[in-house]
Design an enzyme around this catalytic site. Structure first.
Site, short mmCIF file in Angstrom:
data_model
loop_
_atom_site.label_atom_id
_atom_site.label_comp_id
_atom_site.label_asym_id
_atom_site.label_seq_id
_atom_site.Cartn_x
_atom_site.Cartn_y
_atom_site.Cartn_z
N ALA A 75 -6.40 4.80 6.22
CA ALA A 75 -7.56 5.55 5.73
C ALA A 75 -8.83 4.69 5.73
CB ALA A 75 -7.29 6.11 4.34
N ASN A 155 -8.45 8.37 -6.30
CA ASN A 155 -7.30 7.47 -6.37
C ASN A 155 -7.05 6.90 -7.76
OD1 ASN A 155 -9.81 6.29 -5.21
ND2 ASN A 155 -8.76 4.38 -5.70
N GLN A 183 -5.23 10.30 -0.82
CA GLN A 183 -4.36 10.54 -1.98
C GLN A 183 -3.84 11.97 -2.06
OE1 GLN A 183 -3.28 8.46 -4.35
NE2 GLN A 183 -4.45 6.64 -3.77
N ALA A 204 -0.53 7.08 5.86
CA ALA A 204 0.91 7.34 5.66
C ALA A 204 1.45 6.72 4.38
CB ALA A 204 1.71 6.81 6.86
N HIS A 205 0.93 5.55 4.00
CA HIS A 205 1.65 4.78 2.97
C HIS A 205 1.50 5.26 1.54
CE1 HIS A 205 -1.38 2.05 1.00
NE2 HIS A 205 -2.08 2.32 2.08
N CYS A 328 -6.71 -1.56 -5.31
CA CYS A 328 -7.51 -2.08 -4.21
C CYS A 328 -8.61 -3.00 -4.71
CB CYS A 328 -8.13 -0.91 -3.43
SG CYS A 328 -6.94 0.38 -3.10
C1 LIG Z 1 -5.46 3.96 -0.32
C2 LIG Z 1 -6.77 4.62 -0.10
C3 LIG Z 1 -7.59 4.28 0.98
C4 LIG Z 1 -7.23 3.17 1.93
O1 LIG Z 1 -6.20 3.56 2.74
P1 LIG Z 1 -5.45 2.50 3.69
O2 LIG Z 1 -4.57 3.35 4.52
O3 LIG Z 1 -4.71 1.59 2.76
O4 LIG Z 1 -6.49 1.79 4.48
C5 LIG Z 1 -8.76 4.97 1.15
N1 LIG Z 1 -9.14 5.94 0.31
C6 LIG Z 1 -8.38 6.31 -0.75
C7 LIG Z 1 -8.82 7.40 -1.64
C8 LIG Z 1 -7.17 5.65 -0.98
O5 LIG Z 1 -6.44 6.00 -2.04
#
Ligand SMILES: *Cc1c(COP(=O)(O)O)cnc(C)c1O
Length: 385
Positions: A75, A155, A183, A204-205, A328
């Protein structure tokens, strides 16, 4: 059944990969290792077919067309490609962008970079429940506004923005609308055929898939103009070059397929677990829920603990893995920018997010454990440890 400690309750930071997803990925590391761009032989063709199947699964979860899905590394990259790519392509029309103070850093830092390049950014403050006021949003749009970026699910506090209404305003005013939905996948229904969303970031994660793979949805009708940020072999129709990571892509397709098939049973199950945890804590006078109690995803609790001299609490929770702010940005001691934007007390805040693999027994334990810790705090046992 014995309880394994610590209990993972930080599913908004990342999720374990579902064993079914792992099983689907493995052959693409070994026998089906071909480069999908090798169109002249079976190795490449097998890989290419797997990628197109996965593209179809990702598209299906959000009711888009497969050809509107571009693979990225996650993302963060999708947000960069969407925001920089659309802002650059729209420059002849204007250089004004709109976003929300409570966006993820992957949006806010990208906006900051565009400011450095001469764009102007309006940061809207949410209401105290975390939701964007639509009239405020409408009033922020100027003749030179080219893009707005608003996340679907926050998030940290899990609130769900009214993407349908925001999109309708953007469409009416000719503003490209980007949505960070990292999310949201598997937690709220997303129907891109009905939503006026031009660009949507996915990963995906957070949905029981592997880290390092994501996607950007790019609408075809009406067409969105986008400048590539990664140049190379012209993969993904020129929008994102680089050899495609087949096993990762297969993993994302499978975790999104499972999300689509199981959402209807999983979401109520997560809600029941979350509500059980909340029921075990909400009578404590020190505990306050951050973010709208109704318009939020099923698995999120974000709590402010009004406890004097008890900064040690969050770091003393050895038996449960929770987040003190957003994972993060933890590592920096700064209070959460999201809770600050809400005017909430972020000094003793906990984000607890349940997931697919949590059990009722774990939730009972976590509620008892947290109550005990808060009690210890109140009685001075945890003070200045
Ligand atoms: C986790 C997250 C991201 C970052 O995603 P990655 O795939 O880890 O780069 C961006 N935006 C939101 C709202 C997130 O929760």
């Amino acid at each position: 059944m014995s309880l394994k400690l610590p209990i993972y309750l930080d599913n908004a930071a990342t999720t374990p990969v579902d064993p079914r997803v792992v099983g689907k990925m493995l052959p693409y590391l070994t026998e089906h290792f071909g480069n999908p761009a090798s169109s002249t032989h079976a190795f490449g063709q097998t890989a290419s077919r797997a990628i197109e199947d996965a593209r179809g699964e990702v598209a299906r979860l959000v009711n888009a067309e497969a050809r509107e899905i571009i693979w990225t590394s996650g993302a963060t990259e999708s947000n960069n490609l969407a925001i920089k790519g659309a802002a650059q392509a729209s420059q002849p029309r204007g250089r004004h962008l709109i976003t929300l103070e409570t966006e993820h850093k992957a949006v806010l830092d990208t906006m900051q970079e565009l400011r450095r390049r001469g764009f102007e950014v309006t940061y809207l403050a949410p209401e105290s429940n975390g939701l964007l006021n639509l009239e405020k949003f409408r009033a922020a749009i100027r003749p030179d506004t080219v893009l707005a970026s608003v996340m679907l699910v926050n998030n940290e506090i899990g609130v769900i923005q009214d993407i349908a209404a925001i999109g309708a305003i953007c469409r009416e005013r000719g503003v490209v609308f980007h949505v960070d939905a990292a999310q949201a996948s598997g937690k709220v229904e997303i129907d891109l055929a009905r939503l006026a969303v031009d660009l949507m970031s996915l990963t995906a994660h957070k949905t029981y898939g592997p880290k390092g793979i994501g996607a950007l949805y790019v609408r075809r009708e009406p067409r969105v103009r986008l400048e590539a940020q990664m140049h190379g072999g012209g993969h993904e129709r020129g929008w994102r070059s680089g050899t495609l990571p087949v096993h990762q892509i297969v993993g994302m397709g499978e975790c999104f397929r499972i999300a689509r098939e199981e959402m209807n049973t999983e979401v109520p199950r997560l809600r029941a677990l979350r509500d059980k945890l909340w029921a075990g804590l909400k009578d404590l006078p020190e505990v306050r829920l951050n973010g709208d109690p109704e318009r939020r995803i099923a698995n999120n609790l974000n709590l402010s603990l009004r406890l004097e001299n008890c900064d040690a609490l969050v770091s003393s929770l050895a038996d449960i893995a929770v987040s003190s702010a957003s994972a993060c940005s933890s590592g920096t001691a700064a209070p959460s920018h999201v809770l600050q934007a809400l005017g909430a007390d972020g000094s003793n805040a906990l984000r607890i997010t349940v997931g697919r693999f949590n059990t009722g027994e774990e939730i009972d334990y976590a509620a008892r454990y947290l109550r005990q810790k808060i009690d210890d705090c109140r009685s001075g046992k945890l003070r200045a440890a």
